[in-house]
Scaffold this active site. Structure first.
Site, PDB file in Angstrom:
ATOM      1  N   HIS A  20      36.697  34.274  50.823  1.00 28.89           N
ATOM      2  CA  HIS A  20      35.444  33.528  50.917  1.00 28.89           C
ATOM      3  C   HIS A  20      35.113  32.898  49.569  1.00 28.89           C
ATOM      4  O   HIS A  20      34.026  32.382  49.360  1.00 28.89           O
ATOM      5  CB  HIS A  20      34.312  34.451  51.386  1.00 28.89           C
ATOM      6  CG  HIS A  20      34.478  34.899  52.799  1.00 28.89           C
ATOM      7  ND1 HIS A  20      33.753  34.373  53.838  1.00 28.89           N
ATOM      8  CD2 HIS A  20      35.330  35.796  53.349  1.00 28.89           C
ATOM      9  CE1 HIS A  20      34.132  34.947  54.971  1.00 28.89           C
ATOM     10  NE2 HIS A  20      35.090  35.817  54.697  1.00 28.89           N
ATOM     11  N   LYS A  24      39.373  30.698  44.532  1.00 33.00           N
ATOM     12  CA  LYS A  24      40.662  31.251  44.949  1.00 33.00           C
ATOM     13  C   LYS A  24      41.326  30.352  45.985  1.00 33.00           C
ATOM     14  O   LYS A  24      42.534  30.176  45.983  1.00 33.00           O
ATOM     15  CB  LYS A  24      40.453  32.629  45.575  1.00 33.00           C
ATOM     16  CG  LYS A  24      40.498  33.746  44.598  1.00 33.00           C
ATOM     17  CD  LYS A  24      40.643  35.058  45.345  1.00 33.00           C
ATOM     18  CE  LYS A  24      40.521  36.214  44.401  1.00 33.00           C
ATOM     19  NZ  LYS A  24      40.519  37.488  45.119  1.00 33.00           N
ATOM     20  N   ASP A  80      44.492  41.006  46.912  1.00 32.18           N
ATOM     21  CA  ASP A  80      43.607  41.905  46.189  1.00 32.18           C
ATOM     22  C   ASP A  80      44.189  42.031  44.787  1.00 32.18           C
ATOM     23  O   ASP A  80      45.408  42.082  44.621  1.00 32.18           O
ATOM     24  CB  ASP A  80      43.523  43.270  46.871  1.00 32.18           C
ATOM     25  CG  ASP A  80      42.284  44.027  46.423  1.00 32.18           C
ATOM     26  OD1 ASP A  80      41.183  43.426  46.413  1.00 32.18           O
ATOM     27  OD2 ASP A  80      42.391  45.200  46.048  1.00 32.18           O
ATOM     28  N   PHE A 167      37.820  34.608  33.000  1.00 30.05           N
ATOM     29  CA  PHE A 167      36.755  35.364  33.655  1.00 30.05           C
ATOM     30  C   PHE A 167      37.117  36.846  33.594  1.00 30.05           C
ATOM     31  O   PHE A 167      38.195  37.210  33.101  1.00 30.05           O
ATOM     32  CB  PHE A 167      36.582  34.902  35.114  1.00 30.05           C
ATOM     33  CG  PHE A 167      37.766  35.223  35.982  1.00 30.05           C
ATOM     34  CD1 PHE A 167      38.892  34.415  35.969  1.00 30.05           C
ATOM     35  CD2 PHE A 167      37.768  36.343  36.808  1.00 30.05           C
ATOM     36  CE1 PHE A 167      39.998  34.721  36.762  1.00 30.05           C
ATOM     37  CE2 PHE A 167      38.870  36.644  37.612  1.00 30.05           C
ATOM     38  CZ  PHE A 167      39.985  35.830  37.581  1.00 30.05           C
ATOM     39  N   GLY A 168      36.249  37.675  34.137  1.00 30.21           N
ATOM     40  CA  GLY A 168      36.545  39.101  34.264  1.00 30.21           C
ATOM     41  C   GLY A 168      37.000  39.728  32.950  1.00 30.21           C
ATOM     42  O   GLY A 168      36.335  39.599  31.905  1.00 30.21           O
ATOM     43  N   HIS A 195      49.522  36.572  37.535  1.00 26.32           N
ATOM     44  CA  HIS A 195      49.917  37.555  38.542  1.00 26.32           C
ATOM     45  C   HIS A 195      49.789  36.966  39.943  1.00 26.32           C
ATOM     46  O   HIS A 195      50.576  37.283  40.827  1.00 26.32           O
ATOM     47  CB  HIS A 195      49.083  38.841  38.408  1.00 26.32           C
ATOM     48  CG  HIS A 195      47.613  38.621  38.178  1.00 26.32           C
ATOM     49  ND1 HIS A 195      47.128  37.781  37.214  1.00 26.32           N
ATOM     50  CD2 HIS A 195      46.519  39.122  38.813  1.00 26.32           C
ATOM     51  CE1 HIS A 195      45.807  37.794  37.244  1.00 26.32           C
ATOM     52  NE2 HIS A 195      45.415  38.580  38.212  1.00 26.32           N
TER      53      HIS A 195
HETATM   54  P1  IMP Z   1      39.365  40.484  43.702  1.00 29.67           P
HETATM   55  O1  IMP Z   1      40.847  40.437  43.941  1.00 29.67           O
HETATM   56  O2  IMP Z   1      38.712  39.167  43.966  1.00 29.67           O
HETATM   57  O3  IMP Z   1      38.709  41.639  44.406  1.00 29.67           O
HETATM   58  O4  IMP Z   1      39.163  40.694  42.126  1.00 29.67           O
HETATM   59  C1  IMP Z   1      39.093  41.951  41.538  1.00 29.67           C
HETATM   60  C2  IMP Z   1      38.613  41.918  40.107  1.00 29.67           C
HETATM   61  O5  IMP Z   1      39.759  41.972  39.267  1.00 29.67           O
HETATM   62  C3  IMP Z   1      37.844  40.690  39.678  1.00 29.67           C
HETATM   63  O6  IMP Z   1      36.481  40.897  39.789  1.00 29.67           O
HETATM   64  C4  IMP Z   1      38.223  40.539  38.225  1.00 29.67           C
HETATM   65  O7  IMP Z   1      37.312  41.184  37.447  1.00 29.67           O
HETATM   66  C5  IMP Z   1      39.533  41.267  38.083  1.00 29.67           C
HETATM   67  N1  IMP Z   1      40.585  40.259  37.907  1.00 29.67           N
HETATM   68  C6  IMP Z   1      41.496  39.856  38.818  1.00 29.67           C
HETATM   69  N2  IMP Z   1      42.294  38.890  38.305  1.00 29.67           N
HETATM   70  C7  IMP Z   1      41.839  38.681  37.036  1.00 29.67           C
HETATM   71  C8  IMP Z   1      42.232  37.780  35.994  1.00 29.67           C
HETATM   72  O8  IMP Z   1      43.152  36.943  36.115  1.00 29.67           O
HETATM   73  N3  IMP Z   1      41.522  37.850  34.852  1.00 29.67           N
HETATM   74  C9  IMP Z   1      40.499  38.713  34.669  1.00 29.67           C
HETATM   75  N4  IMP Z   1      40.079  39.558  35.589  1.00 29.67           N
HETATM   76  C10 IMP Z   1      40.755  39.551  36.789  1.00 29.67           C
END
Ligand code: IMP
Length: 216
Positions: A20, A24, A80, A167-168, A195
């Site tokens: 959603h 992405k 994920d 981000f993140g 990744h």
């Molecule tokens: P989801 O796959 O959307 O549930 O993401 C999980 C969490 O992993 C995100 O909120 C990010 O904080 C972290 N994450 C996933 N990929 C990255 C990245 O490429 N850089 C930084 N954080 C990431």
């Protein structure tokens, strides 16, 4: 039908992308272009977002892909991802988003990793700072059959956080082979390590192999 036969029939068809998140969706649309599929966003179909109750990335990706495939009657792809820190037994892992809390405060989440590593080793500089970003893609069909593909980028954690991009957890992650954090790179530079891109490449490779053997 075998998974290989199903993979061999993907090209040119319709594929639900069980996310959603518009960011992405754009990123996967670009990465999946070689597959020549018509991508349908889960949001467009009004599909529900299932609870991510899995114990690992693959389990959560399968939950999301199966829910979308069952509800749409089409093959569906879900991902994920997160950060796995070696000395923390893979944490935050599937809880990567949750460590940032409801306010999505990643300064807090990065601090929590720092503090956990420092507590283990006495100080952060002496800790085992190995970590990896992991992405697992699950491809599922309406009958519940599913297959997963993993991409990972290994690196090292740094403190304090550096850089304003990404981000993140990007400001504390330096991928192997570089001296900059992901947050100090442009989006194009980071994409070379991605990744997510590696997981998609594993899927594309499996499709190519299935197609090549379809005539066997
Ligand atoms: P989801 O796959 O959307 O549930 O993401 C999980 C969490 O992993 C995100 O909120 C990010 O904080 C972290 N994450 C996933 N990929 C990255 C990245 O490429 N850089 C930084 N954080 C990431």
């Amino acid at each position: 039908m075998t998974v290989r036969a199903r993979l061999a029939r993907l090209r040119g068809g319709r594929l639900v992308l069980a996310t959603h998140n518009p960011g992405k969706l754009r990123e996967f649309a670009a990465l999946l272009r070689p597959l020549d599929v018509e991508l349908v966003a889960a949001g467009e179909l009004g599909l529900p977002e299932p609870a991510e109750t899995g114990r690992d990335f693959a389990a959560n990706a399968r939950i999301k892909a199966r829910a979308a495939a069952r509800a749409s009657g089409l093959p569906a792809l879900a991902d994920d991802s997160g950060l796995a820190v070696t000395a923390l037994d893979g944490a935050p892992g599937v809880h990567s988003a949750r460590w940032a809390g409801p306010a999505r405060d990643f300064a807090r989440a990065m601090r929590r990793i720092h503090d956990a590593l420092a507590a283990r080793a006495g100080r952060f500089a002496d800790a085992d700072r190995r970590a990896a970003f992991v992405c697992v893609l699950a491809l599922a069909w309406p009958d519940g059959r599913a297959v997963t593909f993993e991409g990972r980028v290994a690196g090292e954690l740094v403190w304090p956080p550096r850089g304003r991009g990404g981000f993140g957890y990007d400001p504390v992650f330096v991928p192997c082979g570089d001296a900059r954090t992901f947050a100090e790179m442009s989006a194009e530079e980071k994409a070379r390590f991605s990744h997510r891109a590696k997981a998609v490449e594993a899927l594309l490779e499996a499709v190519r192999e299935a197609e090549a053997r379809a005539g066997d």
